[in-house]
Design a protein around this motif. Structure first.
Motif, PDB file in Angstrom:
ATOM      1  N   VAL A 284      -6.782   6.073   4.600  1.00  0.00           N
ATOM      2  CA  VAL A 284      -7.049   5.448   5.895  1.00  0.00           C
ATOM      3  C   VAL A 284      -7.583   6.487   6.872  1.00  0.00           C
ATOM      4  O   VAL A 284      -7.023   7.581   6.989  1.00  0.00           O
ATOM      5  CB  VAL A 284      -5.774   4.799   6.469  1.00  0.00           C
TER       6      VAL A 284
ATOM      7  N   ALA B  34       2.187  -1.187   4.465  1.00  0.00           N
ATOM      8  CA  ALA B  34       2.362   0.003   3.625  1.00  0.00           C
ATOM      9  C   ALA B  34       3.836   0.285   3.389  1.00  0.00           C
ATOM     10  O   ALA B  34       4.679   0.089   4.266  1.00  0.00           O
ATOM     11  CB  ALA B  34       1.704   1.211   4.283  1.00  0.00           C
TER      12      ALA B  34
ATOM     13  N   VAL C 223      -0.330   4.775   1.634  1.00  0.00           N
ATOM     14  CA  VAL C 223      -1.454   5.198   2.478  1.00  0.00           C
ATOM     15  C   VAL C 223      -1.495   6.714   2.597  1.00  0.00           C
ATOM     16  O   VAL C 223      -0.462   7.361   2.797  1.00  0.00           O
ATOM     17  CB  VAL C 223      -1.335   4.570   3.890  1.00  0.00           C
TER      18      VAL C 223
ATOM     19  N   TYR D  14       0.818  -1.206   0.000  1.00  0.00           N
ATOM     20  CA  TYR D  14       0.000   0.000   0.000  1.00  0.00           C
ATOM     21  C   TYR D  14       0.856   1.261   0.000  1.00  0.00           C
ATOM     22  O   TYR D  14       1.964   1.290   0.541  1.00  0.00           O
ATOM     23  CB  TYR D  14      -0.889   0.056   1.242  1.00  0.00           C
TER      24      TYR D  14
ATOM     25  N   THR E  84      -2.977  -2.076   8.355  1.00  0.00           N
ATOM     26  CA  THR E  84      -2.737  -1.484   7.040  1.00  0.00           C
ATOM     27  C   THR E  84      -1.362  -0.838   6.975  1.00  0.00           C
ATOM     28  O   THR E  84      -0.612  -1.016   5.999  1.00  0.00           O
ATOM     29  CB  THR E  84      -3.822  -0.439   6.720  1.00  0.00           C
TER      30      THR E  84
END
Length: 316
Positions: free
Chosen positions: A181, A224, A149, A147, A220
């Protein structure tokens, strides 16, 4: 360390439930009850200490009153041989007379520790240490860093659509998914709208418990490569969990860069309000310096653990 008396005010119930406080701690919702207990405690000769909560102060009427409260408790403590500590504080400004409460508290405290050098310069005394969030343990990683983010505050302008599209194009070239996010509940609506505008995924829920939010958000971050935005504790948590913080803003930077610099992340300050043509070079540069970021986070955590041990020993 004895019995703690902690003022929570109107903090959300799930926040209170998630606190890991020592056995026997008394939690207060009502300020008068807490202030009475704190004052009585600071009058017990050589048996108490006052520790302020970390956070940001400013020259407002509310902060003036909190500065006066802090000063009163610290002064009472000095009379009876009980120390006062102010740690993890950042200052937005210092304008008299509204700053006088915090100025007196800083002068009278046994130890003041600011979260950035600019705050210390404003008040002219104390030490500097990284934000306490750098002391957190890394969230377990469950896979590749797939990711990029974004985490932005609801009350600040975001970068232009052209800049954010350039970030998305960079992520696509690197084989990574750009996501938004939401770490703080009040950012939810703005971040959901931002994700819709960019046609990307939004990760976050509006009414989840803080424990669930932490699990989703930090999970998450742990996957990332880069986290960018102006939600400072989003950047810090991302860094702790192995992502590289990037400062790409839609407004002048007042505290993000100086907070990260205190942790030794100077190269992460970047360009702040950059144009779309600058995005590729900036993100390439910070990705190439991943090891520097990880070293800075590790050193920051070690500094905070030493500080915690120092204060813990002083408190007995």
């Amino acid at each position: 360390m004895g019995i703690w008396h902690v003022y929570l005010g109107d903090a959300p119930d799930d926040y209170v439930a998630s606190l890991q406080v020592p056995h026997g701690t008394t939690l207060y919702r009502r300020f008068p009850a807490w202030f009475l207990a704190a004052t009585v405690g600071m009058m017990r000769s050589g048996r108490s200490a006052f520790v302020s909560n970390p956070g940001e102060i400013s020259s407002t009427r509310v902060e003036f009153l909190w500065g006066v409260v802090t000063s009163c408790l610290i002064i009472v403590g000095r009379i009876f041989g009980n120390p006062g500590y102010r740690t993890g504080i950042g200052s937005r400004d210092k304008t008299r007379p509204l700053s006088l409460g915090h100025e007196i508290a800083t002068k009278m405290a046994a130890k003041s520790v600011w979260r950035d050098a600019a705050s210390r310069e404003l008040f002219g005394r104390g030490d500097v240490a990284p934000d306490w969030a750098f002391a957190l343990s890394r969230w377990p990683a469950s896979g590749e860093r797939r990711y990029v983010v974004m985490s932005y505050r609801f009350d600040k302008p975001v970068p232009s659509a052209e800049v954010l599209q350039a970030v998305g194009a960079w992520a696509a070239r690197k084989g990574k998914e750009l996501v938004v996010v939401t770490q703080v509940a009040r950012d939810f609506e703005a971040n959901r709208n931002l994700a819709k505008q960019l046609d990307i995924r939004h990760i976050g829920t509006e009414n989840a418990s803080l424990i669930d939010v932490e699990r989703v958000v930090r999970g998450t971050y742990a996957e990332a490569s880069i986290v960018l935005g102006n939600r400072i504790h989003g950047l810090i948590l991302g860094a702790v969990d192995g992502a590289i913080p990037a400062i790409i803003l839609g407004h002048p930077d007042l505290k993000v860069g100086r907070t990260l610099r205190t942790a030794g992340l100077e190269l992460q300050e970047g360009l702040g309000e950059i144009g779309p043509d600058d995005v590729d070079a900036y993100l390439d540069y910070i990705e190439d310096h991943r090891n520097d970021s990880e070293d800075g986070v590790q050193c920051a955590g070690e500094r905070l653990r030493r500080l915690s041990l120092e204060i813990g020993n002083a408190l007995g």
